[in-house]
Design an enzyme around this catalytic site. Structure first.
Site, short mmCIF file in Angstrom:
data_model
loop_
_atom_site.label_atom_id
_atom_site.label_comp_id
_atom_site.label_asym_id
_atom_site.label_seq_id
_atom_site.Cartn_x
_atom_site.Cartn_y
_atom_site.Cartn_z
N ASP A 295 0.81 -1.21 0.00
CA ASP A 295 0.00 0.00 0.00
C ASP A 295 0.85 1.27 0.00
O ASP A 295 1.84 1.36 0.73
CB ASP A 295 -0.86 -0.05 1.27
CG ASP A 295 -1.74 1.15 1.47
OD1 ASP A 295 -2.83 1.19 0.87
OD2 ASP A 295 -1.35 2.07 2.22
N GLU A 366 1.33 -0.31 -4.98
CA GLU A 366 0.35 0.74 -5.28
C GLU A 366 1.04 2.09 -5.24
O GLU A 366 1.55 2.50 -4.20
CB GLU A 366 -0.78 0.73 -4.25
CG GLU A 366 -1.87 1.76 -4.57
CD GLU A 366 -2.40 2.55 -3.37
OE1 GLU A 366 -1.71 2.67 -2.35
OE2 GLU A 366 -3.51 3.07 -3.48
C1 GLC Z 1 -4.02 3.43 -0.09
C2 GLC Z 1 -5.36 2.77 0.06
C3 GLC Z 1 -6.34 3.74 0.63
C4 GLC Z 1 -5.83 4.20 1.95
C5 GLC Z 1 -4.43 4.76 1.84
C6 GLC Z 1 -3.80 4.93 3.18
O1 GLC Z 1 -4.06 4.42 -1.05
O2 GLC Z 1 -5.79 2.24 -1.14
O3 GLC Z 1 -7.60 3.18 0.76
O4 GLC Z 1 -6.69 5.16 2.47
O5 GLC Z 1 -3.59 3.91 1.12
O6 GLC Z 1 -3.45 3.71 3.72
#
Ligand code: GLC
Ligand code: MG
Length: 674
Positions: A295, A366
């Site tokens: 993440d 991500e």
């Molecule tokens: C990522 C997740 C999101 C979350 C953020 C903080 O972008 O997809 O849902 O709020 O990280 O962890």
């Protein structure tokens, strides 16, 4: 007993010896009477008989008529064995790599709060997911990514982790998790966990100890002196809006949080923090999870100098108006030097668990880098160092911004034109952070978008509900659950997180014990649901399933060339082919607002007549078009299967991509590197 046995053997041997000496004596006798005998002829005279002693047998069998065929057979066997070994080595050397499980099917994202609620408390849970494993198999999906279910105060619905080694009671217990994992593995399904290295919850034990300056945890987070009512340490802003610094009364300093104030950023410049994270990765890998979705990786490191970030509009008065991530160039809070080294270390841990065949551990990162796609591409492994199997490709999320074939091609090409050679692409059209594509593009485009997703090269990702064309829900101001929405209503992510629509029963079958659901169910659930769509061969679900199966069964689709054919105001067209294989696929997808006639007569590699294998508009299945006149309505997509011995890719190298070149040898039905 022993004595009697040994004496038995002894007497038998004596008996054999007697026969043998008798034979030799008779031969000698013959010689002594003057018949000089060739040694071979000595035993030529003998007739073989039952119980012949070994020694005699050996003499007998070394006659040429026995020895020669024996030797021929022996050498023949040696040659055949060597030839087989050589063929095996050649086949192995010439074979392209097998696709791994994360390449073999779409990745399906489960948002556990919203998938299936087994205990009727209004929130989905692990047992709920367990109840729905058939659904994945029905769709021919092999990899399931589940958004976080760690123990959490749920300020950001699980992305604020209080204990990385525990399951939140809302979702179930560790035993539920283990049972789910085992059940998934039994069915050949892989489980990808969400992993959140950037931050913890402010309720995490480490943060509590850091607040009170426990010497070991003192700099587990990013602390800076600041005045409770004075200016913030610098102009950095949180992704959810406003300053990313919050004053902590207990410690009397400000801490950094790139997301909510309840999500303090970990300090990865502290080797102990790094080690803690590595240990947690080991913890889950030992439990048997198959991979991680990492993440918010670009936020993991910040510049140690803490200087102000440059404003996008230098004339905007700072402090009061610089409050969102769009106001600043995030030069010092994202993608810092050293980030990739950390991720490569994570990867190295995964690799130590990947050695057994079929136990490959997968890593996807991500990072939204928008215009700076080259930053995203840096998460791919290179041939020297391993990192992500792929970074998520979010560019198709922008499809609705411009309804045209040229735009669709442009978005696809952002990836294909920038991806390092030989890497594996992937495509995302929705997730728990973005409005559902069915709403932003319009329900008329859901099918053609799924068709694009499932026929492009690489791994498609499907957010739960996209397989039935679920749309956003309306959430009133007072119903807002998402913290991002509380700061800015239009940024709320609640609309895309509504309960999965399983059937037409109460709460769409999400739960059936109460009337509560943590977010409202979409009012269209009576027609848009899994049960209804399973019965309809032309439904979004049935078409998804057909394409998912086709993708797996057709070599051209899962490992063939991808070539651009055409793009205009409405239509985007491309083909998939594999050298040596006569069956190829042409996709003609109308993303525009008007119906179109596409003329592909200038492409000699295509046959003149083209038959539709699947249209998003079921009545057109099986239709035959002249290649000069391929008709599509707005939002209609066609998968055309055709047979040809003429390849398009050799003459259009600039228009074509393949991750790993492979050719098909129809005579013996194998693939080889070419
Ligand atoms: C990522 C997740 C999101 C979350 C953020 C903080 O972008 O997809 O849902 O709020 O990280 O962890
Ligand atoms: Mg529940």
């Amino acid at each position: 007993i022993y004595i009697s046995k040994t004496s038995n053997i002894f007497f038998k041997n004596i008996h054999i010896w007697k026969i043998f000496t008798h034979f030799l004596n008779s031969v000698e006798k013959q010689e002594s009477v003057g018949v000089k005998m060739d040694p071979e002829e000595k035993y030529n005279q003998m007739k073989p008989y039952a119980g012949m002693p070994k020694e005699v047998l050996l003499l007998y069998s070394s006659q040429a008529r026995y020895r020669v065929p024996r030797e021929v057979l022996f050498w023949l066997m040696v040659c055949v064995t060597l030839a087989l070994v050589a063929v095996t080595i050649t086949v192995i050397a010439l074979s392209p790599r097998c696709l791994s499980w994360w390449q073999a099917s779409p990745v399906y994202q489960v948002y556990p709060r919203s998938f299936k609620d087994s205990d009727g408390d209004g929130v989905g849970d692990l047992k709920g997911i367990m109840e729905k494993l058939d659904h994945f198999q029905y769709l021919n999906i092999k990899s399931v990514w589940i958004s976080p279910f760690y123990r959490s105060p749920m300020k950001d619905f699980g992305y604020d982790v209080e204990d990385f080694r525990d399951i939140d009671p809302l979702f179930g217990t560790m035993q539920d998790f283990e049972e789910l994992l085992a059940a998934m593995h039994d069915r050949g399904l892989k489980l990808i966990m969400d992993f959140i290295p950037n931050h913890t919850s402010d309720r995490h034990r480490w943060f509590n100890l850091s607040r009170i300056r426990d010497p070991h945890y003192d700099d587990y987070y990013v602390w800076v002196d600041c005045d409770p009512n004075g200016p913030k340490p610098n102009n950095w802003v949180s992704i959810f809006g406003n300053s990313s610094w919050t004053y902590d009364e207990v410690r009397g300093q400000c801490y950094l949080h790139q997301f909510l104030k309840e999500q303090p950023d970990l300090n990865f410049r502290n080797p102990n923090v790094f080690q803690e994270i590595i240990d947690i990765i080991h913890f889950w890998l030992k439990k048997g999870v198959d991979g991680f979705r990492m993440d918010a990786v670009k936020h993991i490191l910040e510049a140690a100098h803490l200087r102000d970030e440059p404003q996008v509009d230098p004339n905007k008065p700072p402090v009061s108006l610089v409050t969102t991530e769009w106001d600043l160039h995030s030069d010092y809070t994202t993608s810092q030097v050293g980030l990739h080294d950390l991720l490569r270390e994570f990867r190295a841990v995964l690799d130590t668990y990947s050695r057994e065949p079929s136990k490959y551990r997968f890593m996807v990162t991500e990072s939204y880098d928008y215009d700076e796609v080259e930053k995203t591409m840096m998460y791919y492994s290179t041939h020297l160092v391993r990192e992500s199997d792929f970074p998520f490709n979010f560019y198709l999320l922008d499809l609705p911004h411009n309804a045209s074939g040229v735009w669709a091609k442009h978005l696809v090409h952002i990836w294909m034109g920038n991806m390092p050679r030989g890497e594996w692409p992937n495509w995302v059209v929705g997730n728990h952070d973005r409005h559902r594509i069915g709403s932003s593009a319009g329900p008329a485009y859901v099918r053609v978008i799924n068709m694009l997703l499932l026929t492009l090269p690489g791994t498609p990702t499907t957010y739960y509900g996209e397989e039935i064309g679920m749309e956003n829900i309306n959430v009133t101001q007072s119903e807002i659950q998402d913290p991002a929405g509380k700061y800015n209503t239009s940024a709320s992510r609640d609309p895309e997180r509504s309960p999965m629509q399983w059937n037409g029963d109460m709460n769409a079958g999400f739960n059936n014990k109460t009337n509560i659901t943590w977010l409202p169910v979409h009012p269209d659930y009576e027609t848009v649901n899994v049960e209804v769509q399973m019965k309809d061969s032309g439904s979004v679900l049935s078409q998804y399933r057909f394409l998912s199966n086709l993708r797996e069964s057709e070599l051209a689709l899962h490992r063939g060339w991808f070539c651009y054919i055409h793009a205009d105001a409405n239509v985007f067209s491309y083909l998939r082919e594999l050298d040596g294989l006569n069956r190829a696929y042409l996709m003609v997808l109308n993303f525009g607002k008007e119906s179109a006639i596409t003329d592909l007569s200038s492409i000699p590699e295509l046959p003149d007549q083209l038959m539709v294998l699947l249209s998003t508009n079921q009545v057109n299945d099986g239709k035959v078009y002249q290649k000069s006149q391929i008709q599509t309505e707005a939002g209609e997509g066609l998968v055309i299967q055709y047979s040809t011995s003429r390849r398009y890719n050799p003459n259009h190298p600039e228009e074509c991509y393949v991750s790993e070149k492979a050719c098909y040898l129809p005579t013996i039905n194998i693939l080889y590197k070419c």
